[in-house]
Write a protein that holds these residues in place. Structure first.
Motif, PDB file in Angstrom:
ATOM      1  N   ALA A 209      74.553   6.663  19.326  1.00 26.47           N
ATOM      2  CA  ALA A 209      74.530   6.512  20.698  1.00 26.47           C
ATOM      3  C   ALA A 209      75.295   7.503  21.419  1.00 26.47           C
ATOM      4  CB  ALA A 209      75.115   4.848  20.770  1.00 26.47           C
ATOM      5  N   ASN A 210      76.305   7.784  20.762  1.00 26.68           N
ATOM      6  CA  ASN A 210      77.349   8.911  21.416  1.00 26.68           C
ATOM      7  C   ASN A 210      76.430  10.334  21.525  1.00 26.68           C
ATOM      8  OD1 ASN A 210      79.948   9.475  22.383  1.00 26.68           O
ATOM      9  ND2 ASN A 210      80.147  10.751  20.728  1.00 26.68           N
ATOM     10  N   ALA A 211      75.551  10.407  20.407  1.00 25.67           N
ATOM     11  CA  ALA A 211      74.721  11.778  20.508  1.00 25.67           C
ATOM     12  C   ALA A 211      73.724  11.857  21.650  1.00 25.67           C
ATOM     13  CB  ALA A 211      74.223  12.189  19.270  1.00 25.67           C
ATOM     14  N   MET A 212      73.291  10.509  22.053  1.00 27.95           N
ATOM     15  CA  MET A 212      72.229  10.361  22.811  1.00 27.95           C
ATOM     16  C   MET A 212      72.742  10.197  24.292  1.00 27.95           C
ATOM     17  SD  MET A 212      70.037   7.601  20.794  1.00 27.95           S
ATOM     18  CE  MET A 212      68.455   7.444  22.129  1.00 27.95           C
ATOM     19  N   HIS A 213      73.949   9.914  24.439  1.00 24.40           N
ATOM     20  CA  HIS A 213      74.383   9.481  25.648  1.00 24.40           C
ATOM     21  C   HIS A 213      74.292  10.368  26.816  1.00 24.40           C
ATOM     22  CE1 HIS A 213      78.307  11.529  25.350  1.00 24.40           C
ATOM     23  NE2 HIS A 213      78.407  11.139  26.625  1.00 24.40           N
ATOM     24  N   PRO A 214      74.445  11.897  26.556  1.00 19.15           N
ATOM     25  CA  PRO A 214      74.233  12.733  27.681  1.00 19.15           C
ATOM     26  C   PRO A 214      73.053  12.726  28.515  1.00 19.15           C
ATOM     27  CG  PRO A 214      75.388  13.828  25.699  1.00 19.15           C
ATOM     28  CD  PRO A 214      74.759  12.419  25.320  1.00 19.15           C
ATOM     29  N   HIS A 215      72.010  12.357  27.660  1.00 23.32           N
ATOM     30  CA  HIS A 215      70.590  12.184  28.492  1.00 23.32           C
ATOM     31  C   HIS A 215      70.502  11.193  29.603  1.00 23.32           C
ATOM     32  CE1 HIS A 215      69.019  15.071  25.609  1.00 23.32           C
ATOM     33  NE2 HIS A 215      69.256  14.371  24.502  1.00 23.32           N
ATOM     34  N   PHE A 216      71.498  10.248  29.384  1.00 21.83           N
ATOM     35  CA  PHE A 216      71.401   9.024  30.035  1.00 21.83           C
ATOM     36  C   PHE A 216      72.733   8.946  30.947  1.00 21.83           C
ATOM     37  CE2 PHE A 216      69.567   8.014  26.087  1.00 21.83           C
ATOM     38  CZ  PHE A 216      68.174   8.340  26.478  1.00 21.83           C
ATOM     39  N   ALA A 217      73.729   9.863  30.827  1.00 24.43           N
ATOM     40  CA  ALA A 217      74.971   9.680  31.578  1.00 24.43           C
ATOM     41  C   ALA A 217      75.132   9.575  32.945  1.00 24.43           C
ATOM     42  CB  ALA A 217      75.646  11.136  31.207  1.00 24.43           C
ATOM     43  N   ASP A 218      74.216   9.901  33.700  1.00 23.77           N
ATOM     44  CA  ASP A 218      73.965   9.702  35.168  1.00 23.77           C
ATOM     45  C   ASP A 218      73.828   8.144  35.429  1.00 23.77           C
ATOM     46  OD1 ASP A 218      71.379   9.751  34.430  1.00 23.77           O
ATOM     47  OD2 ASP A 218      70.731  11.207  36.003  1.00 23.77           O
ATOM     48  N   GLN A 219      73.322   7.322  34.598  1.00 24.12           N
ATOM     49  CA  GLN A 219      72.734   5.971  34.680  1.00 24.12           C
ATOM     50  C   GLN A 219      73.965   5.199  34.420  1.00 24.12           C
ATOM     51  OE1 GLN A 219      68.714   5.071  33.209  1.00 24.12           O
ATOM     52  NE2 GLN A 219      68.556   7.142  32.726  1.00 24.12           N
ATOM     53  N   TYR A 220      74.895   5.427  34.303  1.00 22.14           N
ATOM     54  CA  TYR A 220      76.247   4.576  33.830  1.00 22.14           C
ATOM     55  C   TYR A 220      77.306   5.097  34.638  1.00 22.14           C
ATOM     56  CZ  TYR A 220      73.055   3.252  29.998  1.00 22.14           C
ATOM     57  OH  TYR A 220      71.949   2.544  29.665  1.00 22.14           O
ATOM     58  N   PRO A 221      78.333   4.342  34.743  1.00 28.35           N
ATOM     59  CA  PRO A 221      79.960   4.522  35.028  1.00 28.35           C
ATOM     60  C   PRO A 221      80.279   5.695  34.619  1.00 28.35           C
ATOM     61  CG  PRO A 221      79.388   1.954  35.215  1.00 28.35           C
ATOM     62  CD  PRO A 221      78.407   2.760  34.260  1.00 28.35           C
ATOM     63  N   HIS A 222      81.178   6.603  34.964  1.00 27.96           N
ATOM     64  CA  HIS A 222      81.708   7.733  34.390  1.00 27.96           C
ATOM     65  C   HIS A 222      83.173   7.903  35.255  1.00 27.96           C
ATOM     66  CE1 HIS A 222      79.298   9.656  37.657  1.00 27.96           C
ATOM     67  NE2 HIS A 222      80.666  10.763  37.561  1.00 27.96           N
ATOM     68  N   TRP A 223      84.021   8.395  34.305  1.00 25.17           N
ATOM     69  CA  TRP A 223      85.223   8.717  34.776  1.00 25.17           C
ATOM     70  C   TRP A 223      85.662  10.395  34.556  1.00 25.17           C
ATOM     71  CZ3 TRP A 223      83.996   4.386  32.739  1.00 25.17           C
ATOM     72  CH2 TRP A 223      84.336   3.211  33.511  1.00 25.17           C
ATOM     73  N   GLU A 224      86.210  11.001  35.249  1.00 24.42           N
ATOM     74  CA  GLU A 224      86.727  12.340  34.985  1.00 24.42           C
ATOM     75  C   GLU A 224      88.186  12.429  34.252  1.00 24.42           C
ATOM     76  OE1 GLU A 224      84.939  15.089  35.374  1.00 24.42           O
ATOM     77  OE2 GLU A 224      83.225  14.217  36.319  1.00 24.42           O
ATOM     78  N   LEU A 225      88.098  13.010  33.209  1.00 23.73           N
ATOM     79  CA  LEU A 225      89.609  12.984  32.513  1.00 23.73           C
ATOM     80  C   LEU A 225      89.993  14.320  32.404  1.00 23.73           C
ATOM     81  CD1 LEU A 225      88.866  10.234  29.838  1.00 23.73           C
ATOM     82  CD2 LEU A 225      89.814  10.060  32.177  1.00 23.73           C
ATOM     83  N   ASP A 226      91.130  14.653  32.688  1.00 21.19           N
ATOM     84  CA  ASP A 226      91.825  16.031  32.113  1.00 21.19           C
ATOM     85  C   ASP A 226      91.970  16.329  30.816  1.00 21.19           C
ATOM     86  OD1 ASP A 226      94.258  14.664  31.306  1.00 21.19           O
ATOM     87  OD2 ASP A 226      95.232  15.213  33.388  1.00 21.19           O
ATOM     88  N   SER A 227      92.602  17.382  30.206  1.00 24.53           N
ATOM     89  CA  SER A 227      92.641  17.731  28.916  1.00 24.53           C
ATOM     90  C   SER A 227      93.611  16.655  28.216  1.00 24.53           C
ATOM     91  CB  SER A 227      93.154  19.217  28.736  1.00 24.53           C
ATOM     92  OG  SER A 227      94.577  19.071  29.256  1.00 24.53           O
ATOM     93  N   ASN A 228      94.662  16.038  29.036  1.00 26.25           N
ATOM     94  CA  ASN A 228      95.455  14.921  28.265  1.00 26.25           C
ATOM     95  C   ASN A 228      94.845  13.449  28.269  1.00 26.25           C
ATOM     96  OD1 ASN A 228      97.408  16.783  27.553  1.00 26.25           O
ATOM     97  ND2 ASN A 228      98.082  16.816  29.848  1.00 26.25           N
ATOM     98  N   GLY A 229      93.432  13.340  28.728  1.00 25.72           N
ATOM     99  CA  GLY A 229      92.864  12.086  28.698  1.00 25.72           C
ATOM    100  C   GLY A 229      93.376  11.186  30.062  1.00 25.72           C
ATOM    101  N   GLN A 230      94.029  12.116  30.784  1.00 26.95           N
ATOM    102  CA  GLN A 230      94.378  11.114  32.283  1.00 26.95           C
ATOM    103  C   GLN A 230      93.356  11.328  33.278  1.00 26.95           C
ATOM    104  OE1 GLN A 230      97.195   9.398  32.206  1.00 26.95           O
ATOM    105  NE2 GLN A 230      97.221   9.973  29.895  1.00 26.95           N
ATOM    106  N   PRO A 231      93.158  10.202  34.007  1.00 32.68           N
ATOM    107  CA  PRO A 231      92.201  10.428  35.172  1.00 32.68           C
ATOM    108  C   PRO A 231      92.364  11.565  36.174  1.00 32.68           C
ATOM    109  CG  PRO A 231      93.014   8.207  34.786  1.00 32.68           C
ATOM    110  CD  PRO A 231      93.731   9.137  33.955  1.00 32.68           C
ATOM    111  N   VAL A 232      91.186  12.297  36.626  1.00 34.38           N
ATOM    112  CA  VAL A 232      91.373  13.214  37.528  1.00 34.38           C
ATOM    113  C   VAL A 232      91.005  12.763  38.793  1.00 34.38           C
ATOM    114  CG1 VAL A 232      90.228  15.311  38.335  1.00 34.38           C
ATOM    115  CG2 VAL A 232      90.554  14.895  35.819  1.00 34.38           C
ATOM    116  N   THR A 233      91.878  13.037  39.879  1.00 39.54           N
ATOM    117  CA  THR A 233      91.696  12.361  41.264  1.00 39.54           C
ATOM    118  C   THR A 233      90.775  13.315  41.914  1.00 39.54           C
ATOM    119  OG1 THR A 233      93.989  11.424  41.370  1.00 39.54           O
ATOM    120  CG2 THR A 233      92.847  11.794  43.609  1.00 39.54           C
ATOM    121  N   VAL A 234      89.450  12.715  42.280  1.00 41.17           N
ATOM    122  CA  VAL A 234      88.654  13.512  43.173  1.00 41.17           C
ATOM    123  C   VAL A 234      89.151  13.561  44.594  1.00 41.17           C
ATOM    124  CG1 VAL A 234      86.263  13.648  43.454  1.00 41.17           C
ATOM    125  CG2 VAL A 234      86.918  13.133  41.497  1.00 41.17           C
ATOM    126  N   THR A 235      89.065  14.686  45.117  1.00 41.45           N
ATOM    127  CA  THR A 235      89.253  14.670  46.812  1.00 41.45           C
ATOM    128  C   THR A 235      88.179  15.210  47.498  1.00 41.45           C
ATOM    129  OG1 THR A 235      90.245  16.986  46.287  1.00 41.45           O
ATOM    130  CG2 THR A 235      91.729  15.209  46.053  1.00 41.45           C
TER     131      THR A 235
END
Length: 235
Positions: A209-235
């Motif tokens: 499932a992890n290998a397949m998910h890039p093909h469908f990533a835009d169909q599911y909620p997602h979060w941007e994380l930095d190199s420390n695993g912290q959420p990135v604030t989108v401005t």
């Protein structure tokens, strides 16, 4: 406990030779047992990796196999296969076993709707003859005993009719229902083998499932994380 036929093997729990493996990482050697060689999803053809229906089947299978794994944990914690138990306790163990077997088999069952049944072949997994027999035995138990009741597979005594006469001499009868075999259908070896199979399949399902998910990533909620695993604030 009442149980099925015994497996014979020189190894603990009847594990076959091919289940044992060793791997070298740097200068360290590790090993253990596994029901099959972990597949490499990157080697699967694109039509498989881009199959959204199969991807959704894998997502549901995560839940199914988590239930099977939890049931195996409860069985290991509560059951001593060499001890006698009351009928009530045997029925409790059968509840665990029912969840183990039905949950394991659920991904391989065709559901109503668009989702295909999972197959080991679709995941790029090649089963040995031993593992194939184990898989087929679990599916057969699911079909004949746990999800359905095949009268030839459900072990029970013959029902009997007890005939009486009341004080006025009139006859009447009472049904003496059958006595059913209580206890797990899997013996200790079969249970441990099934536990390994569930664990290996759980990992393979997640990896695919992890290998397949890039093909469908835009169909599911997602979060941007930095190199420390912290959420990135989108401005």
């Amino acid at each position: 406990m009442e149980n099925g036929h015994q497996q014979t093997s020189a190894h603990l729990f009847g594990f076959p030779d091919e289940w044992f493996y060793q791997e070298q990482h740097g200068g360290l050697v590790s090993g253990g047992v596994r029901a099959f060689v972990p597949p490499d999803p990157s080697k699967l053809p694109d039509p498989v990796l881009k199959n959204h229906a199969l991807f959704k089947r894998l997502l549901l299978s995560v839940r199914d196999l988590a239930h099977a794994s939890s049931a195996a944990t409860f069985m290991r914690q509560d059951i001593d296969f060499d001890e006698p138990y009351s009928r009530a306790e045997l029925r409790r163990f059968m509840c665990y076993e029912t969840t183990l077997i039905v949950s394991y088999a659920r991904p391989f069952s065709q559901s109503n709707g668009e989702l295909p049944a999972l197959t080991y072949r679709s995941m790029g997994i090649k089963l040995s003859a031993f593992t194939r027999r184990l898989h087929e035995d679990l599916i057969q138990k699911r079909n004949q005993i746990f999800a359905h009741a095949d009268p030839e597979a459900v072990l029970h005594s013959r029902p009997a009719v007890m005939k009486f006469r009341d004080a006025s001499g009139r006859s009447f009868s009472v049904l003496n229902p059958p006595t059913f075999m209580e206890g797990t259908m899997l013996d200790r070896n079969q249970f441990e083998q099934a536990s390994v199979l569930v664990s290996c399949l759980s990992l393979a399902v997640y990896e695919m499932a992890n290998a397949m998910h890039p093909h469908f990533a835009d169909q599911y909620p997602h979060w941007e994380l930095d190199s420390n695993g912290q959420p990135v604030t989108v401005t």
